[in-house]
Design an enzyme around this catalytic site. Sequence first.
Site, PDB file in Angstrom:
ATOM      1  CE  LYS A 186      21.325 -37.273  11.826  1.00  0.00           C
ATOM      2  NZ  LYS A 186      20.402 -37.256  12.980  1.00  0.00           N
ATOM      3  N   GLY A 215      29.315 -39.224  26.842  1.00  0.00           N
ATOM      4  CA  GLY A 215      29.229 -38.152  25.849  1.00  0.00           C
ATOM      5  C   GLY A 215      28.953 -36.838  26.547  1.00  0.00           C
ATOM      6  CE1 TYR A 216      29.023 -33.658  31.245  1.00  0.00           C
ATOM      7  CE2 TYR A 216      29.861 -31.562  30.457  1.00  0.00           C
ATOM      8  CZ  TYR A 216      29.218 -32.302  31.426  1.00  0.00           C
ATOM      9  OH  TYR A 216      28.758 -31.693  32.564  1.00  0.00           O
ATOM     10  N   GLY A 217      28.750 -33.688  24.683  1.00  0.00           N
ATOM     11  CA  GLY A 217      28.477 -32.658  23.683  1.00  0.00           C
ATOM     12  C   GLY A 217      27.206 -31.921  24.074  1.00  0.00           C
ATOM     13  CG  ASN A 218      23.369 -29.380  22.318  1.00  0.00           C
ATOM     14  OD1 ASN A 218      23.406 -28.354  22.998  1.00  0.00           O
ATOM     15  ND2 ASN A 218      22.255 -29.839  21.803  1.00  0.00           N
ATOM     16  N   GLY A 275      24.783 -34.695  25.899  1.00  0.00           N
ATOM     17  CA  GLY A 275      25.275 -35.217  27.177  1.00  0.00           C
ATOM     18  C   GLY A 275      25.484 -34.117  28.214  1.00  0.00           C
TER      19      GLY A 275
HETATM   20  N1  GLU Z   1      19.961 -34.151  14.963  1.00  0.00           N
HETATM   21  C1  GLU Z   1      18.825 -34.268  15.828  1.00  0.00           C
HETATM   22  C2  GLU Z   1      18.316 -35.692  15.853  1.00  0.00           C
HETATM   23  O1  GLU Z   1      19.020 -36.629  15.579  1.00  0.00           O
HETATM   24  C3  GLU Z   1      17.731 -33.240  15.507  1.00  0.00           C
HETATM   25  C4  GLU Z   1      17.218 -33.248  14.112  1.00  0.00           C
HETATM   26  C5  GLU Z   1      16.342 -32.052  13.778  1.00  0.00           C
HETATM   27  O2  GLU Z   1      16.111 -31.240  14.651  1.00  0.00           O
HETATM   28  O3  GLU Z   1      15.930 -31.970  12.620  1.00  0.00           O
HETATM   29  O4  GLU Z   1      17.198 -35.944  16.214  1.00  0.00           O
END
Ligand code: GLU
Length: 416
Positions: free
Chosen positions: A106, A218-221, A223
């Site tokens: 991450k 949550g209303y992002g991608n 939600g």
């Molecule tokens: N950010 C997304 C997650 O938390 C996707 C991560 C990815 O596609 O590598 O699962």
Amino acid sequence: MTENLNPFAIAQAQLDEAAAVLQLDPDMHAFLRQPMREFHFTIPVKMNDGHTEIFQGFRVQYNDARGPAKGGIRFHPKETIDTVRALAAWMTWKTAVSDIPLGGGKGGVICNPREMQPDELERLSRGFMRAISRYVGLTKDSPAPDVYTNPQIMAWMLDEYEVLTGHHEPGAITGKPLQLGGSAGRGPATAMGGMFTIREAAKLRGMTLEGATCAIQGYGNVGGFAHRLAHDLFGMKVVAVSDEYGGIYSANGLNPNDVVKHLQQTGKVIGCPGTDNINNKELLELDVDILIPAAIENQLTGQNANQIKAKIVAELANGPTTPEADNILNDKGIYIIPDFLCNAGGVIVSYFEMVQNAYQFYWDEPMVNDRLDKKITTAFLAVHEMAQAKKVDNRVAAYLVAVNRVAEAVRLRGWV
Ligand code: GLU
């Protein structure tokens, strides 16, 4: 005693519980409790007012025994290294429970993208990639979007990476725009995967989804797509949704087209015609069939868990439930679809994106969704069977499945 809300302490406590059930070898347990590698760096960015802002960035490669590290990058004003560590750990368990050949990582930058101009964001995104380009790539670590990052940001990062390395390597980043090798269906993938898990949970609970009531935080991608899909796929009645500015409620159900139109006009969901305002606390505590936390971590805590009335909690966010809340919700008989299972659809389709990039052959959206359904439903059933066999809750069961797989790969490599 007040709850420890440090996400990494929570991620470690969850692992500890699973390790105890598994009677995991103490050396293996010690190894899996820590990230294998992390990068801390500054990103100097020329701002439009002429000064240079020094941003702090992180990338954590938690574990890559099962394959290259994989996970999103967050741009968030409250980002901390411990949040990134926790999210990287959860990515490790997410790719393992989904049985895709990737590890967990991450990234994060402490910044407020809402206060930045597009060209400033571009310089920040390129600066992030310059700082870590040597340590990422298709065979090492492949970033993706997360909170407040999007396909355009992935496009800038990929371009910077390819300029620096001198070759095309689209699988070095996922969640790209379609024109740069993104996958059909990647946008809605996290929400879509969540819907498949909700469908399976509803079957187990004998719940009919048509007309079932639902609240989405949550209303992002994630939600936003969850609202559309719950409405369009299942005919669920989504009675409340919220974003960081507040929530809206309508007993008759909210039409996603109306909410999206209002959001495009005003930047917020509140004030959507024909709805009542509702605050975050009220939304979470609504008497609905399904509650979908789709925002950020630590939303269901020891403070409010007793008031949660939903029958199913589908965790589309990462880390929305604290361990104290977890115990309370389980005691109340609420069915939790744990985060790294419920929201695995995003990374599963990211993996499909990497596969398509490698073959330079692209699938249509129905094929992506069909393969996503098979992968995530298989994962759901593996967790369900583990929960039955070991008489543990779903989160612990998901950990048992995932930790077993990662530990096996670590053992086979001879690391521990
Ligand atoms: N950010 C997304 C997650 O938390 C996707 C991560 C990815 O596609 O590598 O699962």
